[in-house]
Structures are given as C-alpha cells and as structure tokens.
Motif scaffolding. Structure first.
Motif, short mmCIF file in Angstrom:
data_model
loop_
_atom_site.label_atom_id
_atom_site.label_comp_id
_atom_site.label_asym_id
_atom_site.label_seq_id
_atom_site.Cartn_x
_atom_site.Cartn_y
_atom_site.Cartn_z
N PHE A 1 39.19 37.69 45.48
CA PHE A 1 37.56 38.53 45.38
C PHE A 1 38.01 39.23 43.87
O PHE A 1 37.34 39.26 43.17
N LEU A 2 39.27 40.08 44.26
CA LEU A 2 39.18 41.25 43.43
C LEU A 2 39.20 39.80 41.85
O LEU A 2 38.92 40.93 41.36
N THR A 3 39.97 39.39 42.49
CA THR A 3 39.87 38.88 40.82
C THR A 3 39.08 37.76 40.26
O THR A 3 39.02 37.17 38.97
N VAL A 4 38.15 37.33 41.29
CA VAL A 4 37.63 36.59 40.48
C VAL A 4 35.87 37.04 40.80
O VAL A 4 34.81 36.63 40.11
N PHE A 5 35.11 38.37 41.05
CA PHE A 5 34.33 39.08 41.07
C PHE A 5 33.95 39.20 40.12
O PHE A 5 34.77 39.48 38.78
N PRO A 6 33.00 39.10 39.49
CA PRO A 6 31.91 39.39 37.74
C PRO A 6 32.05 40.78 37.93
O PRO A 6 30.53 41.48 37.54
N TRP A 7 32.48 41.70 37.42
CA TRP A 7 32.80 43.08 37.78
C TRP A 7 31.52 43.22 36.72
O TRP A 7 30.95 43.88 36.53
N GLU A 8 31.91 43.02 35.74
CA GLU A 8 30.31 43.05 34.57
C GLU A 8 29.53 43.09 34.71
O GLU A 8 28.49 43.39 34.28
#
Length: 184
Positions: free
Chosen positions: A163-170
């Motif tokens: 989740f942390l690696t693929v979530f689109p944080w931008e």
C-alpha cells in the motif's frame, strides 16, 4: 457443587443439532455413558480443529493470491489504484485473526468441558497432558494460536508495505511523490 454436561443427539439426525442439558452426576450415572459422552466431546473438539485448519488454509490461499495478483498487475500495467486491493488484504487478515481467536475460545471451552468430564473417569488423559506440558515454569509449551496469529500479521505487513509503495501520494493532497516512483 459438581456438575457435568451431557450431550444428547437430537431425534432428527438430518439437522445435526445437539441438545445440551446440564445434569448433576449421580451414583446411577454409568461409566459407559460417561465414556460415550467423552468420546463425542473429543470428536467434536477434533472437528473444530479441522475446521480451524481449513479456515487457515483458505485465508492463506486468499492472501497469497492477493499479493501475487497485485504484484503482477503493478508490474504489467503500472496501475497505481492497486492500493485498494492492498487495503482489502489488510481487512481479510483482520478477519483471519478474529477467526483464529474465535476458534481458540471455542476449543478452550470444549476442553474445559472435557477435563471436567474426566473427573468422572478412571483416567484423565487431557488433564494429564496439559499438566505435563505446563510444567517447568510454562516454558515447555507455546499455545498454537500464539504462533498461528503471526502468519496474518506478516501478511498485514506485506499488504501495508505494498500500500505504501503504490498509493499515489502526490494526488492525495500532500504534494509528495509515490514511494514507488522513488524506488523505481
């Protein structure tokens, strides 16, 4: 006050329902009857353990499929919406943990009833087994549910990492880039 619990099969065998009746042991309670009840209780406890193993296999298979399928989708499509599947995996692991704890409490009660019934028998196999296992400051035996619960916790860590690696944080409003873009 001593009490024993007697299980009597329902008259309609197709319902597979057991009627539970509390009875006070009396001098007229035959040892053969107690042994038959004991056998039934041990068989029921064994069936619960088998269902527990089946549930664990199911959750393990589902989690393995989620991890594998989402990793494949990320690699082949670069779809960043896969984070939703990661959260679903966490939810499934929480259900798995609840299932383990539920089966643990169910079996604990069954074995309490079995050990209580053993007081009416000439040999107390389960009571003796637990006495031996819990000897030597309790370091001889680790209950299975304590080890069993670690597997869904490991999967939770995997799902959260994914989740942390693929979530689109931008696009989440904080202006940071996805961890995946930093790694790849």
């Amino acid at each position: 006050m001593e009490q024993a619990i007697s299980y009597q099969r329902c008259l309609e065998p197709w319902t597979r329902t057991l009627l539970i009746m509390e009875i006070k042991p009396s001098k007229s309670t035959r040892t053969e009857d107690v042994i038959e009840i004991y056998k039934l209780l041990v068989e029921m406890a064994d069936r619960v353990s088998q269902r527990r193993q089946s549930a664990n296999s199911f959750y393990l298979t589902v989690n393995t499929a989620i991890i594998g399928a989402s990793a494949y989708v990320i690699r082949e499509t670069q779809d960043t919406n896969i984070w939703i599947i990661s959260l679903a995996g966490v939810a499934i692991c929480i259900l798995w943990i609840r299932s383990v704890l539920s089966y643990k409490s169910l079996n604990s009660v069954k074995f309490e009833v079995i050990t209580e019934l053993e007081k009416q028998l000439p040999v107390a196999a389960y009571s003796n087994e637990w006495r031996i296992l819990n000897s030597k400051d309790g370091k001889r035996h680790t209950p299975f549910h304590k080890i069993e619960i670690l597997v869904p916790l490991v999967f939770i860590l995997l799902h959260l990492t994914q989740f942390l690696t693929v979530f689109p944080w931008e696009t989440a409003g904080n202006g940071t880039k996805s961890l995946l873009s930093y790694l790849g």
